[in-house]
Design a protein around this motif. Structure first.
Motif, short mmCIF file in Angstrom:
data_model
loop_
_atom_site.label_atom_id
_atom_site.label_comp_id
_atom_site.label_asym_id
_atom_site.label_seq_id
_atom_site.Cartn_x
_atom_site.Cartn_y
_atom_site.Cartn_z
N GLU A 83 0.84 -1.18 0.00
CA GLU A 83 0.00 0.00 0.00
C GLU A 83 0.89 1.24 0.00
OE1 GLU A 83 -3.53 1.72 2.76
OE2 GLU A 83 -2.89 -0.32 3.23
N SER A 84 0.41 2.31 -0.60
CA SER A 84 1.12 3.58 -0.48
C SER A 84 0.09 4.69 -0.38
CB SER A 84 2.06 3.79 -1.68
OG SER A 84 1.32 3.85 -2.88
N TRP A 85 0.44 5.75 0.34
CA TRP A 85 -0.51 6.84 0.52
C TRP A 85 0.24 8.14 0.83
CZ3 TRP A 85 0.64 3.08 4.02
CH2 TRP A 85 0.98 3.46 5.32
N PRO A 108 5.37 8.18 -3.66
CA PRO A 108 4.47 8.34 -2.52
C PRO A 108 5.25 8.52 -1.22
CG PRO A 108 3.83 6.45 -3.85
CD PRO A 108 5.14 6.92 -4.38
#
Ligand code: ZN
Length: 186
Positions: A83-85, A108
């Protein structure tokens, strides 16, 4: 043992590293050698492809840059960014396989990475800042990707001549490298 580092445009740096099925003597020895190599090269990250081994293993060592002895070097086996955010941030990157080249790269800000640790136990880590940056860079290596692959337009043109210099071995390094299959001592 300090291992020489493969530089652009070695085929092994374009290949996909293979998942490590279990710990064995070869993997333990490789990790020990990678530690010696990253220290000798004063790097902050190293992927197994860079020393010519197609095993999905990378090291991240920020103990020097962040001046924090508590920050232990990290061994990531079979790492996957799940996941990346956050915002996309621009940060200058370099690479032991691309000597003398530094460019801004957009990535990210935060990631979650799943991997196995040195005991081959499952781990998940959330990271931001430089740690997230280096992990993304190293996981890319295991997938055959250089940070320069992200450059576009004018920037891409600029780095092209530098990449050609690296390919011809016309760069200086303070660590042993492999250029066109030939070991060049430090
Ligand atoms: Zn690199």
């Amino acid at each position: 043992m300090i291992l020489p580092i493969y530089t652009y445009d070695a085929p092994v740096l374009r290949e996909q590293a293979e998942s490590v099925p279990s710990m064995n003597d070869e993997i333990v020895a490789l990790i020990a050698d990678m530690f010696e190599t990253i220290k000798a090269a004063r790097g902050i990250g190293l992927a197994a492809n860079q020393v010519g081994k197609l095993h999905a293993i990378c090291l991240v060592d920020l103990s020097e840059v962040e001046d924090d002895d508590r920050r232990q070097p990290l061994i990531l086996i079979n790492p996957v960014v799940v996941e990346s955010w956050g915002e996309e941030v621009v940060l200058e990157e370099g690479c032991l396989s691309l000597p003398e080249l530094r460019e801004d790269v957009r990535r990210p800000e935060f990631i979650a990475v799943r991997f196995k640790d040195a005991r081959f136990e499952d781990k998940e880590l959330e990271a931001g800042g430089l740690l997230a940056r280096v992990i993304q860079h190293e996981v890319d290596h295991l997938n055959g990707i250089y940070f320069t692959d992200y450059l576009t337009g004018f920037k891409k043109t600029i780095v092209k001549s530098q990449l050609n210099k690296i390919k011809k071995g016309e760069v200086e390094t303070e660590y042993p490298v492999i250029v066109n299959g030939e070991i060049i001592p430090a």
